[in-house]
Design a protein around this motif. Structure first.
Motif, mmCIF file in Angstrom:
data_model
loop_
_atom_site.group_PDB
_atom_site.id
_atom_site.type_symbol
_atom_site.label_atom_id
_atom_site.label_comp_id
_atom_site.label_asym_id
_atom_site.label_seq_id
_atom_site.Cartn_x
_atom_site.Cartn_y
_atom_site.Cartn_z
ATOM 1 N N LEU A 115 0.850 -1.177 0.000
ATOM 2 C CA LEU A 115 0.000 0.000 0.000
ATOM 3 C C LEU A 115 0.892 1.236 0.000
ATOM 4 C CD1 LEU A 115 -2.877 1.246 0.338
ATOM 5 C CD2 LEU A 115 -2.422 1.264 2.795
ATOM 6 N N PHE B 183 -3.319 -3.327 5.693
ATOM 7 C CA PHE B 183 -4.570 -2.578 5.593
ATOM 8 C C PHE B 183 -5.377 -3.229 4.483
ATOM 9 C CE2 PHE B 183 -7.158 0.987 3.965
ATOM 10 C CZ PHE B 183 -7.834 1.307 5.136
ATOM 11 N N HIS B 184 -6.586 -3.738 4.832
ATOM 12 C CA HIS B 184 -7.305 -4.649 3.932
ATOM 13 C C HIS B 184 -6.364 -5.812 3.639
ATOM 14 C CE1 HIS B 184 -10.956 -2.272 3.294
ATOM 15 N NE2 HIS B 184 -10.158 -1.212 3.389
ATOM 16 N N LEU C 27 -5.262 6.001 6.914
ATOM 17 C CA LEU C 27 -5.254 5.085 5.780
ATOM 18 C C LEU C 27 -6.650 4.997 5.157
ATOM 19 C CD1 LEU C 27 -3.005 2.156 7.080
ATOM 20 C CD2 LEU C 27 -2.391 3.931 5.427
ATOM 21 N N SER C 28 -7.681 4.959 5.982
ATOM 22 C CA SER C 28 -9.053 4.885 5.476
ATOM 23 C C SER C 28 -9.430 6.148 4.713
ATOM 24 C CB SER C 28 -10.035 4.666 6.631
ATOM 25 O OG SER C 28 -9.805 3.435 7.272
ATOM 26 N N TRP D 83 -8.048 5.872 1.262
ATOM 27 C CA TRP D 83 -8.268 4.582 0.609
ATOM 28 C C TRP D 83 -9.178 4.733 -0.602
ATOM 29 C CZ3 TRP D 83 -6.593 0.145 -0.517
ATOM 30 C CH2 TRP D 83 -7.410 -0.935 -0.809
ATOM 31 N N ALA E 18 -7.896 1.142 -6.294
ATOM 32 C CA ALA E 18 -7.028 2.261 -5.898
ATOM 33 C C ALA E 18 -5.824 2.412 -6.816
ATOM 34 C CB ALA E 18 -6.565 2.059 -4.452
#
Length: 512
Positions: A177, A210-211, A386-387, A390, A395
């Motif tokens: 990410l 993240f995810h 981060l959200s 996102w 993305a």
């Protein structure tokens, strides 16, 4: 070639040890694993005997390079020497349509992945065989592990392994990410706190996702890949949700739990039948099977109210209801580490605590308390930032491109989302699959000729449907791309790739 076997199953997987079963009457000793498990021993020995013959024959002409692929009339054989003289072989039945167009390096990637994951939880196969020469210990761990692994490849009742439709994916890598400098500083601050959780002079390691994208790691690339793979398979929020599919490139359709459910009834006969041991040894083997942890079983990790994930996969401590701490083995440092996993919304933090620093459950409770006291607010802050930035599963989608970028040295890849890849025509994917197969062969040949020299490759082909398929390999990095709308000239396609490289790859694949 005229090689063929009269087998009714489309896929067979066998693991065997060439150092075992070399005397008459002991042939079954060499079998460590065989799928499908219901195959009679005579059929298993026929398959393994043929594979052993191929390995022995090819070594005459190439003693330093192991056999990797054999194309027979009705089957394809993919070989992988997992450890010295311990072989894993995947046998795929060919069909008349081109749905059976595979990239053999991708199939070998499955064998590598399952072996790496197995070692992370159980150690090397050779060490298990030396610990118990009868082989029962190794088999009792292999059978449930591989069967649980294969459930992720079931769609309904059919086992579907990667085909040409997966050409824009790369197993054995992680997807990162990208974060801003501001967020990166926040993440590093959190990592510093996580590293100071242990008592005494030991230091914790961590992997943050993240995810299903990697945010941070303090492990080596190889160990990061293994932990990341396991986290995406079983630990992230999508994996914890019952029956929920994720867009992650590591998950494959709807898993069929029926194959794993048949393990208990079937593996006893397989394991016991392959032994010429005493009744005492058989009893011991049965006890081992009953207590073997199965870390790849689905729906065995649960999120508690405190945010920590718990599991009873490793059983419970003797005379106690407290679960045994999950343990993994790191290849780089050869350390045993306890897993402590914390989850806040879509942020998953895998903390690896040296096993020597946690004597009992009280030690883990102390580490959890330290995490809550010292890192909780940082975790919330990182997740919120981060959200906020996102962009969802698309993305990293670049409009007009379908691509895969691989950094082999760092075990990192970035690819178009699977949903976008499915918009490509079948001819495009078939052509790309064949191009990648040629690239794999050239890389392999270059590695054998001069392991210290990295050779550059570039292939640009016009597919039957007028799409351009382009692959570039340079300085340990790879770019694979399909341009279906660039149906003009080769110069136009080349310039389009140049623009992509300069803008999104820091010019790594540019001609200048």
């Amino acid at each position: 070639m005229g090689l063929s076997l009269n087998l009714n199953e489309a896929v067979q997987i066998c693991i065997f040890d060439l150092r075992r079963g070399q005397h008459e009457g002991q042939e079954l000793d060499k079998i460590l694993f065989f799928f499908p498990m219901e195959f009679p021993f005579s059929a298993q020995l026929s398959v393994i005997g043929l594979c052993e013959g191929i390995i022995t024959f090819t070594r005459i002409f190439s003693p330093d390079a192991a056999c990797e692929v054999i194309e027979a009339e009705r089957h394809s054989y993919v070989f992988y020497e997992a450890e010295a003289d311990i072989w894993m072989v995947l046998i795929m039945e060919k069909s008349k349509d081109n749905e059976s167009d595979w990239r053999f390096d991708a199939l070998r990637g499955i064998l590598k992945e399952v072996h790496y994951l197995f070692m992370m939880f159980h150690g090397s196969l050779r060490a298990l065989l030396e610990k118990q020469p009868s082989g029962e210990l190794a088999r009792s761990r292999l059978y449930p592990f591989v069967i649980d692994y294969l459930t992720d490849f079931y769609v309904g009742k059919k086992l579907q392994l990667p085909s040409f439709r997966d050409s824009l994916r790369e197993r054995g890598t992680v997807q990162m990410l990208s974060v801003s400098r501001e967020v990166a500083i926040e993440v590093q601050s959190l990592v510093t706190v996580l590293g100071s959780l242990c008592v005494g002079n030991t230091t914790c390691k961590s992997v943050i996702l993240f995810h299903d994208l990697l945010v941070s790691t303090t492990l080596s690339p190889e160990d990061t890949t293994n932990i990341y793979t396991y986290a995406v398979l079983r630990l992230i929020p999508h994996a914890l949700s019952s029956g929920t599919n994720t867009w992650s490139y590591l998950l494959k359709g709807t898993s069929a739990t029926s194959a794993a459910a048949g393990f208990t009834a079937t593996t006893g006969s397989v394991s016991d039948g392959s032994q010429q041991s005493s009744s005492d040894a058989s009893s011991a083997g049965q006890d081992q099977r009953n207590s073997v942890p199965r870390p790849l079983q689905r729906e065995k990790w649960f999120k508690g109210k405190d945010g920590f994930l718990t599991t009873d996969i490793w059983g419970a401590e003797v005379g106690s209801l407290v679960s045994v701490l999950p343990t993994v083995w790191l290849r780089e440092t050869e350390e045993n580490m306890n897993l402590c996993i914390y989850q806040h919304k879509n942020l998953t933090i895998v903390i690896l605590i040296p096993a020597c620093s946690l004597i009992n459950e009280q030690g883990l409770s102390l580490a959890k308390q330290q995490l809550v006291e010292n890192a909780y607010h940082k975790i919330i802050n990182v997740e919120e930032k981060l959200s906020r930035g996102w962009g969802g599963e698309n993305a990293y989608h670049v409009s007009g491109y379908r691509y895969l970028i691989v950094d082999g040295d760092r075990h990192i890849s970035r690819a178009s989302p699977p949903g976008k890849v499915t918009t490509l025509a079948k001819d495009s994917l078939l052509t790309l699959n064949r191009v990648r197969e040629e690239i794999d062969f050239e890389k392999m040949r270059a590695q054998r000729t001069n392991p210290e020299h990295e050779k550059d490759f570039e292939v640009c082909i016009r597919a039957k449907n007028n799409a351009w398929v382009i692959s570039k390999v340079t300085r340990g990095k790879e770019l694979h791309m399909v341009l279906e709308k660039a149906n003009e000239t080769l110069l136009y396609a080349t310039e389009t790739v140049e623009k992509f490289s300069n803008r999104y790859c820091e010019g790594a694949f540019s001609s200048n």
